[in-house]
Scaffold this active site. Sequence first.
Site, PDB file in Angstrom:
ATOM      1  N   ALA A  84      63.024  38.197  28.171  1.00  0.00           N
ATOM      2  CA  ALA A  84      62.022  38.712  29.363  1.00  0.00           C
ATOM      3  C   ALA A  84      62.887  38.764  30.496  1.00  0.00           C
ATOM      4  CB  ALA A  84      60.764  37.900  29.537  1.00  0.00           C
ATOM      5  N   GLY A 120      67.073  37.098  38.333  1.00  0.00           N
ATOM      6  CA  GLY A 120      67.541  35.830  38.436  1.00  0.00           C
ATOM      7  C   GLY A 120      68.463  35.597  37.006  1.00  0.00           C
ATOM      8  N   HIS A 121      68.194  35.936  36.056  1.00  0.00           N
ATOM      9  CA  HIS A 121      69.001  36.079  34.750  1.00  0.00           C
ATOM     10  C   HIS A 121      70.164  36.563  35.170  1.00  0.00           C
ATOM     11  CE1 HIS A 121      64.834  35.172  32.431  1.00  0.00           C
ATOM     12  NE2 HIS A 121      65.889  34.341  32.051  1.00  0.00           N
ATOM     13  N   SER A 179      61.017  33.656  37.417  1.00  0.00           N
ATOM     14  CA  SER A 179      60.675  33.065  36.186  1.00  0.00           C
ATOM     15  C   SER A 179      59.901  34.401  35.398  1.00  0.00           C
ATOM     16  CB  SER A 179      59.826  32.083  36.316  1.00  0.00           C
ATOM     17  OG  SER A 179      59.064  31.665  35.042  1.00  0.00           O
ATOM     18  N   SER A 180      60.412  33.945  34.097  1.00  0.00           N
ATOM     19  CA  SER A 180      59.676  35.040  33.157  1.00  0.00           C
ATOM     20  C   SER A 180      58.405  34.967  32.997  1.00  0.00           C
ATOM     21  CB  SER A 180      60.313  34.762  31.601  1.00  0.00           C
ATOM     22  OG  SER A 180      61.659  34.951  31.732  1.00  0.00           O
ATOM     23  N   LYS A 235      66.737  26.398  38.415  1.00  0.00           N
ATOM     24  CA  LYS A 235      65.016  26.184  38.628  1.00  0.00           C
ATOM     25  C   LYS A 235      64.677  25.106  37.519  1.00  0.00           C
ATOM     26  CE  LYS A 235      62.184  29.045  36.802  1.00  0.00           C
ATOM     27  NZ  LYS A 235      61.234  28.283  36.067  1.00  0.00           N
ATOM     28  N   GLY A 254      70.293  28.053  34.637  1.00  0.00           N
ATOM     29  CA  GLY A 254      69.428  28.420  36.079  1.00  0.00           C
ATOM     30  C   GLY A 254      69.144  26.761  36.638  1.00  0.00           C
TER      31      GLY A 254
END
Length: 280
Positions: free
Chosen positions: A32, A36-37, A185-186, A149, A147
Amino acid sequence: MRLIHTAAEIEAFVQETKTAGRTIAFVPTMGALHEGHLTLVDLARQKADVVVVSVFVNPKQFGANEDFDKYPRTLNEDAKLLETKNVDALFAPSVEEIYPPEGVREQRAGVVGSTFEGASRPGHFDGVLTVVGRLFDLVQPDVAVFGAKDAQQLFMIKKLAGALYKDTEIVTAPTHREPSGLAMSSRNRYLTESQKTSATALYKALKTLRQPLSLTIEAARTLIDSTPETKLDYIAVVDPEIFRPVNDDFRGKALAIVAAKVGDTRLIDNLEIELTEPNR
Ligand code: PAF
């Protein structure tokens, strides 16, 4: 880009790469993929000759009442995005390839693993560390990118690598945010437009934290709890070296962390802060 589904194939790919004297940067994901990824992939590209990305929704890190079944699975879209980044191999294994009948080395997250995220999601970090260990065994990365996060996850993966994967450098990619401040975020896909607005309260609350923490944390709690559809799980400030809460006397670099449910969606965020003398 090679699309690889089995453990045997990824092992052969890694063998081939290492024999050619090329280094591997690895980005483990649950798919997903979002912008960000892709920043993680860009960072990986700078760090080694060959970039491998995995997409695996790991059942071991979801609790019985969590979103394993409904977690977004978008492999075709993910593959297209990764093609645009010239990723060398996408490893998208089945559960049986990652957890074969003969078993894999199970990892335990220890004391820190049962606090904060681990307190709300018992067993979560054992599952994360077990899959990361298994993926590292298969991919044997020189560098692995995670990440910022997922701060507590990152803390524990660094410990795991320090103990068992000393040849793998763990690289941190900064949190990528929407213009509103919402951390990408996914799980943001689950949010309605109004919930996305509510979710910005997490970052706003983190930004208010300073000494004396006993007062500002209380105010931050109120800020989140007064936001529509939002229920705070925890907000705290930890010493990043040990991931334990600091008190009003602490000065220096600290990490503010938060988790809350917005609607049915559990979100986390964090922010590095510098704690100084309180303003008088
Ligand atoms: O952060 C994630 O996406 C996952 O926890 C990870 C590290 C890929 C392990 O499943």
